[in-house]
Design a protein around this motif. Structure first.
Motif, PDB file in Angstrom:
ATOM      1  N   PRO A 118       7.058   6.532 -11.083  1.00  0.00           N
ATOM      2  CA  PRO A 118       6.969   6.741 -12.768  1.00  0.00           C
ATOM      3  C   PRO A 118       7.321   5.760 -13.635  1.00  0.00           C
ATOM      4  CG  PRO A 118       7.543   8.715 -11.289  1.00  0.00           C
ATOM      5  CD  PRO A 118       7.599   7.683 -10.345  1.00  0.00           C
ATOM      6  N   ARG A 119       8.311   5.041 -13.283  1.00  0.00           N
ATOM      7  CA  ARG A 119       9.124   4.087 -14.240  1.00  0.00           C
ATOM      8  C   ARG A 119       8.123   2.709 -14.319  1.00  0.00           C
ATOM      9  NH1 ARG A 119      15.225   5.051 -14.160  1.00  0.00           N
ATOM     10  NH2 ARG A 119      15.372   7.096 -13.093  1.00  0.00           N
ATOM     11  N   LEU A 120       7.327   2.660 -13.143  1.00  0.00           N
ATOM     12  CA  LEU A 120       6.592   1.464 -13.214  1.00  0.00           C
ATOM     13  C   LEU A 120       4.844   1.503 -13.715  1.00  0.00           C
ATOM     14  CD1 LEU A 120       7.771   0.282  -9.634  1.00  0.00           C
ATOM     15  CD2 LEU A 120       8.981  -0.475 -11.917  1.00  0.00           C
ATOM     16  N   VAL A 121       4.192   2.335 -13.448  1.00  0.00           N
ATOM     17  CA  VAL A 121       2.973   2.504 -13.586  1.00  0.00           C
ATOM     18  C   VAL A 121       2.436   3.668 -14.244  1.00  0.00           C
ATOM     19  CG1 VAL A 121       2.456   0.964 -11.572  1.00  0.00           C
ATOM     20  CG2 VAL A 121       2.216   3.463 -11.300  1.00  0.00           C
ATOM     21  N   SER A 159       0.934  -1.034   0.105  1.00  0.00           N
ATOM     22  CA  SER A 159      -0.105  -0.041  -0.021  1.00  0.00           C
ATOM     23  C   SER A 159       0.898   1.162   0.018  1.00  0.00           C
ATOM     24  CB  SER A 159      -0.854  -0.051   1.176  1.00  0.00           C
ATOM     25  OG  SER A 159      -1.779   1.198   1.358  1.00  0.00           O
ATOM     26  N   VAL A 160       0.414   2.119  -0.895  1.00  0.00           N
ATOM     27  CA  VAL A 160       0.936   3.638  -0.513  1.00  0.00           C
ATOM     28  C   VAL A 160       0.206   4.213   0.395  1.00  0.00           C
ATOM     29  CG1 VAL A 160       1.584   5.717  -2.066  1.00  0.00           C
ATOM     30  CG2 VAL A 160       1.615   3.678  -3.128  1.00  0.00           C
ATOM     31  N   VAL A 170      -2.825   5.044 -12.294  1.00  0.00           N
ATOM     32  CA  VAL A 170      -2.753   4.088 -11.426  1.00  0.00           C
ATOM     33  C   VAL A 170      -1.969   4.743 -10.160  1.00  0.00           C
ATOM     34  CG1 VAL A 170      -1.630   1.894 -10.949  1.00  0.00           C
ATOM     35  CG2 VAL A 170      -2.815   2.193 -13.272  1.00  0.00           C
ATOM     36  N   ALA A 171      -0.969   5.491 -10.402  1.00  0.00           N
ATOM     37  CA  ALA A 171      -0.202   5.753  -9.167  1.00  0.00           C
ATOM     38  C   ALA A 171      -1.161   6.778  -8.387  1.00  0.00           C
ATOM     39  CB  ALA A 171       1.011   6.653  -9.858  1.00  0.00           C
ATOM     40  N   LYS A 172      -1.911   7.673  -9.117  1.00  0.00           N
ATOM     41  CA  LYS A 172      -3.004   8.529  -8.393  1.00  0.00           C
ATOM     42  C   LYS A 172      -4.228   7.810  -7.548  1.00  0.00           C
ATOM     43  CE  LYS A 172      -2.312  12.679 -11.242  1.00  0.00           C
ATOM     44  NZ  LYS A 172      -3.069  13.613 -12.277  1.00  0.00           N
ATOM     45  N   PHE A 211       1.392  -7.312  -9.077  1.00  0.00           N
ATOM     46  CA  PHE A 211       1.871  -7.833 -10.187  1.00  0.00           C
ATOM     47  C   PHE A 211       1.232  -7.432 -11.287  1.00  0.00           C
ATOM     48  CE2 PHE A 211       2.329 -11.504 -13.461  1.00  0.00           C
ATOM     49  CZ  PHE A 211       3.407 -10.906 -13.949  1.00  0.00           C
ATOM     50  N   ALA A 212      -0.244  -7.441 -11.297  1.00  0.00           N
ATOM     51  CA  ALA A 212      -0.871  -7.194 -12.416  1.00  0.00           C
ATOM     52  C   ALA A 212      -1.016  -5.590 -12.581  1.00  0.00           C
ATOM     53  CB  ALA A 212      -2.307  -7.541 -12.149  1.00  0.00           C
ATOM     54  N   LEU A 213      -0.664  -4.942 -11.633  1.00  0.00           N
ATOM     55  CA  LEU A 213      -0.522  -3.318 -11.918  1.00  0.00           C
ATOM     56  C   LEU A 213       0.882  -2.907 -12.023  1.00  0.00           C
ATOM     57  CD1 LEU A 213      -2.417  -2.264  -8.676  1.00  0.00           C
ATOM     58  CD2 LEU A 213      -3.244  -1.850 -10.687  1.00  0.00           C
ATOM     59  N   GLY A 214       1.922  -3.833 -12.029  1.00  0.00           N
ATOM     60  CA  GLY A 214       3.226  -3.448 -12.512  1.00  0.00           C
ATOM     61  C   GLY A 214       4.117  -2.979 -11.328  1.00  0.00           C
ATOM     62  N   LEU A 215       3.534  -2.966 -10.204  1.00  0.00           N
ATOM     63  CA  LEU A 215       4.310  -2.615  -8.897  1.00  0.00           C
ATOM     64  C   LEU A 215       5.245  -3.679  -8.799  1.00  0.00           C
ATOM     65  CD1 LEU A 215       1.582  -1.607  -6.199  1.00  0.00           C
ATOM     66  CD2 LEU A 215       3.398   0.113  -7.492  1.00  0.00           C
TER      67      LEU A 215
END
Length: 269
Positions: free
Chosen positions: A157-160, A138-139, A164-166, A181-185
């Protein structure tokens, strides 16, 4: 570095294992943990024998985030985390994430249990993340009325995508390792992330350390850059430095003979 908080162990193959050691608190970040992580990153960065680094937490979690109570009970509160050394781009809070990018060798985070707030930002600072499917990430800073401020701008920013980040940041919602994993984290899932991370680190350690370090530098310096000229120039510069070098020749000879290569340590960290 405090052995009470962070332990660094070197393997014979050049794989360094960095362990957060505060299992009773799910490796929550107090000042000693911050200082221990920064010291550990500096130690492995300076050691030219390090071919890869595995970062993980002892006990039930990777890292549950900031130990607010420990800072509120100490002198200066969390202010010490925000103080910036004029010689370093990051403050203490940011360094536990950002400083992994300063390690020339690849850093692999093995994530299990809770990976919240600052703990997630530490993991994001690694080059590769392997997470248990049932890990919780979690963020989380919005829960406490805060923004994430431990180097997330240099990693997320390099990942998602930004939306999605917001969404993750605005809600602070907890996602599973599978969802991450699905989100790219995270890079991939494993039922035993530490074993998987160590196996990957051993594989990387068998490659030319010069080539691996150059590849990390190439991507880190160009991945989100819009300077095509500079990126292409760096490709050529790094390649020129590798061609004909002892470790490059060793890689070619091993590839032709089928024998295991023997590589020398890089000449500098």
């Amino acid at each position: 570095m405090s052995e009470d908080r962070v332990r660094v162990r070197m393997g014979d193959s050049g794989v360094a294992t960095v362990t957060m050691v505060r299992a009773d608190k799910h490796n929550a970040l107090d000042q000693a943990m911050f200082e221990g992580l920064v010291a550990a990153a500096a130690q492995v960065a300076a050691d030219t024998s390090v071919r890869a680094v595995v970062l993980h937490g002892e006990g039930k979690s990777f890292c549950s985030g900031l130990d607010v109570a420990s800072f509120m009970s100490g002198r200066g509160g969390t202010g010490v985390l925000l103080e910036r050394d004029g010689d370093h781009v990051a403050n203490l809070a940011q360094s536990v994430s950002y400083d992994w990018s300063l390690v020339p060798a690849p850093v692999i985070a093995a994530i299990h249990g809770n990976c919240f707030g600052g703990g997630l930002q530490i993991a994001l600072g690694a080059d590769i993340r392997i997470a248990a499917p049932d890990a919780k990430l979690s963020v989380m800073e919005v829960k406490w009325g805060l923004v994430p401020d431990m180097g997330i701008t240099q990693a997320l920013p390099r990942l998602v995508p930004i939306d999605v980040a917001k969404e993750l940041t605005f809600t602070g919602r907890i996602v599973s390792g599978s969802d991450a994993f699905a989100l790219g984290l995270v890079t991939r899932n494993s039922g035993d992330p530490l074993a998987a991370a160590l196996e990957l680190a051993e594989e990387i350690a068998q490659k030319s350390p010069d080539a691996v370090r150059a590849a990390k530098r190439l991507y880190d310096e160009t991945w989100v850059s819009d300077d095509a000229r500079g990126a292409l120039k760096l490709e050529s510069e790094l390649q020129t430095g590798l061609i004909g070098s002892p470790n490059q020749i060793a890689a070619v000879m091993a590839g032709m003979s089928g024998e295991k290569p023997v590589f020398a340590d890089p000449t500098q960290g």
